[in-house]
Write a protein that holds these residues in place. Sequence first.
Motif, PDB file in Angstrom:
ATOM      1  N   LEU A 102     -15.626 -30.259 -37.818  1.00 54.17           N
ATOM      2  CA  LEU A 102     -14.274 -29.714 -37.985  1.00 54.17           C
ATOM      3  C   LEU A 102     -14.217 -28.746 -39.167  1.00 54.17           C
ATOM      4  CD1 LEU A 102     -12.074 -32.916 -37.458  1.00 54.17           C
ATOM      5  CD2 LEU A 102     -12.117 -30.882 -35.994  1.00 54.17           C
ATOM      6  N   GLY A 103     -15.287 -28.711 -39.962  1.00 53.23           N
ATOM      7  CA  GLY A 103     -15.326 -27.747 -41.053  1.00 53.23           C
ATOM      8  C   GLY A 103     -15.364 -28.341 -42.450  1.00 53.23           C
ATOM      9  N   ALA A 104     -15.423 -29.682 -42.555  1.00 49.65           N
ATOM     10  CA  ALA A 104     -15.553 -30.291 -43.881  1.00 49.65           C
ATOM     11  C   ALA A 104     -16.864 -29.824 -44.504  1.00 49.65           C
ATOM     12  CB  ALA A 104     -15.519 -31.813 -43.785  1.00 49.65           C
ATOM     13  N   ASP A 105     -16.898 -29.737 -45.831  1.00 48.79           N
ATOM     14  CA  ASP A 105     -18.041 -29.123 -46.507  1.00 48.79           C
ATOM     15  C   ASP A 105     -19.114 -30.110 -46.923  1.00 48.79           C
ATOM     16  OD1 ASP A 105     -15.412 -27.499 -47.071  1.00 48.79           O
ATOM     17  OD2 ASP A 105     -17.103 -26.095 -47.130  1.00 48.79           O
ATOM     18  N   ASP A 106     -18.723 -31.329 -47.196  1.00 51.03           N
ATOM     19  CA  ASP A 106     -19.703 -32.335 -47.602  1.00 51.03           C
ATOM     20  C   ASP A 106     -19.042 -33.704 -47.483  1.00 51.03           C
ATOM     21  OD1 ASP A 106     -22.056 -33.469 -48.500  1.00 51.03           O
ATOM     22  OD2 ASP A 106     -22.194 -32.214 -50.288  1.00 51.03           O
ATOM     23  N   TYR A 107     -19.826 -34.737 -47.749  1.00 49.38           N
ATOM     24  CA  TYR A 107     -19.257 -36.079 -47.666  1.00 49.38           C
ATOM     25  C   TYR A 107     -19.981 -36.997 -48.639  1.00 49.38           C
ATOM     26  CZ  TYR A 107     -23.492 -37.362 -45.201  1.00 49.38           C
ATOM     27  OH  TYR A 107     -24.811 -37.584 -44.892  1.00 49.38           O
ATOM     28  N   LEU A 108     -19.324 -38.095 -48.970  1.00 53.22           N
ATOM     29  CA  LEU A 108     -19.940 -39.149 -49.763  1.00 53.22           C
ATOM     30  C   LEU A 108     -19.619 -40.462 -49.082  1.00 53.22           C
ATOM     31  CD1 LEU A 108     -19.028 -38.359 -53.481  1.00 53.22           C
ATOM     32  CD2 LEU A 108     -21.305 -38.394 -52.482  1.00 53.22           C
ATOM     33  N   THR A 109     -20.597 -41.343 -49.097  1.00 60.03           N
ATOM     34  CA  THR A 109     -20.392 -42.662 -48.507  1.00 60.03           C
ATOM     35  C   THR A 109     -20.006 -43.637 -49.613  1.00 60.03           C
ATOM     36  OG1 THR A 109     -22.052 -42.109 -46.866  1.00 60.03           O
ATOM     37  CG2 THR A 109     -21.476 -44.412 -47.068  1.00 60.03           C
ATOM     38  N   LYS A 110     -18.989 -44.440 -49.345  1.00 60.12           N
ATOM     39  CA  LYS A 110     -18.551 -45.449 -50.321  1.00 60.12           C
ATOM     40  C   LYS A 110     -19.536 -46.621 -50.325  1.00 60.12           C
ATOM     41  CE  LYS A 110     -13.591 -44.705 -49.894  1.00 60.12           C
ATOM     42  NZ  LYS A 110     -12.349 -45.343 -49.431  1.00 60.12           N
ATOM     43  N   PRO A 111     -19.791 -47.276 -51.449  1.00 59.06           N
ATOM     44  CA  PRO A 111     -19.286 -46.893 -52.769  1.00 59.06           C
ATOM     45  C   PRO A 111     -20.103 -45.733 -53.332  1.00 59.06           C
ATOM     46  CG  PRO A 111     -20.699 -48.818 -52.956  1.00 59.06           C
ATOM     47  CD  PRO A 111     -20.640 -48.472 -51.491  1.00 59.06           C
ATOM     48  N   PHE A 112     -19.432 -44.877 -54.107  1.00 59.01           N
ATOM     49  CA  PHE A 112     -20.113 -43.719 -54.669  1.00 59.01           C
ATOM     50  C   PHE A 112     -19.871 -43.702 -56.178  1.00 59.01           C
ATOM     51  CE2 PHE A 112     -15.840 -42.645 -53.484  1.00 59.01           C
ATOM     52  CZ  PHE A 112     -15.346 -42.026 -54.617  1.00 59.01           C
ATOM     53  N   SER A 113     -20.731 -43.020 -56.915  1.00 58.12           N
ATOM     54  CA  SER A 113     -20.473 -42.924 -58.350  1.00 58.12           C
ATOM     55  C   SER A 113     -19.691 -41.640 -58.609  1.00 58.12           C
ATOM     56  CB  SER A 113     -21.781 -42.943 -59.149  1.00 58.12           C
ATOM     57  OG  SER A 113     -22.301 -41.637 -59.254  1.00 58.12           O
ATOM     58  N   PRO A 114     -18.730 -41.692 -59.550  1.00 54.28           N
ATOM     59  CA  PRO A 114     -17.955 -40.499 -59.886  1.00 54.28           C
ATOM     60  C   PRO A 114     -18.861 -39.337 -60.303  1.00 54.28           C
ATOM     61  CG  PRO A 114     -16.953 -42.438 -60.866  1.00 54.28           C
ATOM     62  CD  PRO A 114     -18.254 -42.884 -60.279  1.00 54.28           C
ATOM     63  N   ARG A 115     -20.008 -39.658 -60.918  1.00 58.39           N
ATOM     64  CA  ARG A 115     -20.940 -38.626 -61.348  1.00 58.39           C
ATOM     65  C   ARG A 115     -21.477 -37.853 -60.131  1.00 58.39           C
ATOM     66  NH1 ARG A 115     -26.148 -38.631 -62.027  1.00 58.39           N
ATOM     67  NH2 ARG A 115     -26.250 -40.780 -61.270  1.00 58.39           N
ATOM     68  N   VAL A 116     -21.807 -38.591 -59.068  1.00 56.79           N
ATOM     69  CA  VAL A 116     -22.319 -37.943 -57.857  1.00 56.79           C
ATOM     70  C   VAL A 116     -21.214 -37.128 -57.187  1.00 56.79           C
ATOM     71  CG1 VAL A 116     -23.308 -38.335 -55.568  1.00 56.79           C
ATOM     72  CG2 VAL A 116     -24.117 -39.674 -57.507  1.00 56.79           C
ATOM     73  N   LEU A 117     -19.994 -37.683 -57.178  1.00 54.90           N
ATOM     74  CA  LEU A 117     -18.875 -36.928 -56.603  1.00 54.90           C
ATOM     75  C   LEU A 117     -18.707 -35.597 -57.341  1.00 54.90           C
ATOM     76  CD1 LEU A 117     -16.340 -36.530 -54.830  1.00 54.90           C
ATOM     77  CD2 LEU A 117     -15.047 -37.823 -56.534  1.00 54.90           C
ATOM     78  N   LEU A 118     -18.757 -35.650 -58.668  1.00 55.31           N
ATOM     79  CA  LEU A 118     -18.616 -34.424 -59.461  1.00 55.31           C
ATOM     80  C   LEU A 118     -19.705 -33.418 -59.127  1.00 55.31           C
ATOM     81  CD1 LEU A 118     -17.542 -35.582 -63.023  1.00 55.31           C
ATOM     82  CD2 LEU A 118     -16.532 -33.711 -61.733  1.00 55.31           C
ATOM     83  N   ALA A 119     -20.924 -33.900 -58.990  1.00 53.01           N
ATOM     84  CA  ALA A 119     -22.048 -33.000 -58.686  1.00 53.01           C
ATOM     85  C   ALA A 119     -21.837 -32.343 -57.321  1.00 53.01           C
ATOM     86  CB  ALA A 119     -23.356 -33.779 -58.717  1.00 53.01           C
ATOM     87  N   ARG A 120     -21.395 -33.132 -56.341  1.00 54.04           N
ATOM     88  CA  ARG A 120     -21.162 -32.584 -55.000  1.00 54.04           C
ATOM     89  C   ARG A 120     -20.030 -31.558 -55.006  1.00 54.04           C
ATOM     90  NH1 ARG A 120     -23.099 -35.922 -50.927  1.00 54.04           N
ATOM     91  NH2 ARG A 120     -25.053 -36.780 -51.677  1.00 54.04           N
ATOM     92  N   MET A 121     -18.961 -31.916 -55.730  1.00 53.05           N
ATOM     93  CA  MET A 121     -17.824 -30.997 -55.804  1.00 53.05           C
ATOM     94  C   MET A 121     -18.221 -29.680 -56.434  1.00 53.05           C
ATOM     95  SD  MET A 121     -14.687 -33.410 -57.056  1.00 53.05           S
ATOM     96  CE  MET A 121     -14.158 -32.001 -58.005  1.00 53.05           C
ATOM     97  N   ARG A 122     -19.005 -29.779 -57.510  1.00 50.79           N
ATOM     98  CA  ARG A 122     -19.435 -28.541 -58.198  1.00 50.79           C
ATOM     99  C   ARG A 122     -20.286 -27.702 -57.271  1.00 50.79           C
ATOM    100  NH1 ARG A 122     -20.291 -31.855 -63.494  1.00 50.79           N
ATOM    101  NH2 ARG A 122     -18.326 -31.416 -64.561  1.00 50.79           N
ATOM    102  N   ALA A 123     -21.162 -28.357 -56.511  1.00 51.80           N
ATOM    103  CA  ALA A 123     -22.024 -27.615 -55.579  1.00 51.80           C
ATOM    104  C   ALA A 123     -21.175 -26.912 -54.518  1.00 51.80           C
ATOM    105  CB  ALA A 123     -23.028 -28.563 -54.934  1.00 51.80           C
ATOM    106  N   VAL A 124     -20.178 -27.612 -53.996  1.00 54.17           N
ATOM    107  CA  VAL A 124     -19.322 -27.035 -52.957  1.00 54.17           C
ATOM    108  C   VAL A 124     -18.508 -25.863 -53.529  1.00 54.17           C
ATOM    109  CG1 VAL A 124     -17.287 -27.500 -51.521  1.00 54.17           C
ATOM    110  CG2 VAL A 124     -19.195 -29.109 -51.523  1.00 54.17           C
TER     111      VAL A 124
END
Length: 232
Positions: A102-124
């Motif tokens: 549908l066009g989503a850019d990335d995903y994270l599977t729970k549970p996730f660490s906020p550090r990894v979320l930040l890294a993914r967001m920055r990459a996107v």
Amino acid sequence: MVSVMNNQNILVVEDEEEIRELVRYNLTKAGYAVTGAASGEEALRAIGSTLPDLVVLDLMLPGMDGLSVCKIVKSDPRTRDVPIVMLTAKGEESDIVAGLELGADDYLTKPFSPRVLLARMRAVLRRKADGAETAAAPVQIHNLVIHPGRHEVLVDGVPVEMTSTEFRVLHSLARRPGWVLTRRQISDAVHGENYPVTERSIDVQIVALRKKLGTAGDYIETVRGVGYRFKE
Ligand code: CA
């Protein structure tokens, strides 16, 4: 540590307050301006009033689910360029595939660490800023050079023979390192949309490609249940 406001607006859509607040806390600390939404309906209202720079979207929501939100955001010309990072439960690979398609850019599977979320967001966000990559530009990554114009692939400077389908599969992955592409997305990139191709035939192309690329074939990663990704 001093955090600097970077003025980027992030909308966090999650009905579980604990997770939403954890994400909000960490993103705020990292300098983002964060808005929270506890439902899909609330998320759409928030997006309608202020366009965020990125949406963190839980797929499991009461009422309108995350996939429906993703679909609406990605099909509206005013909002379709807003990147979406999905949050999914473990084992929900079919939702991940649907969301990416549908066009989503990335995903994270729970549970996730906020550090990894930040890294993914920055990459996107970085990819979005670099955005205007052209399909015709040569791709240079690791020890590979891919020339779309010439249909040529060099590994350590040595040309590698491949079919034009294999070439396009490789190009579609290597020009977006770090992105997960579903088999359908790879097929669309290779043949144009709606070309009848089985998922199995993409797997066959990948096997052949890895073999021809030798050690460079290891850069093509299998993302179990979802698709493939070229290592960053
Ligand atoms: Ca939820």
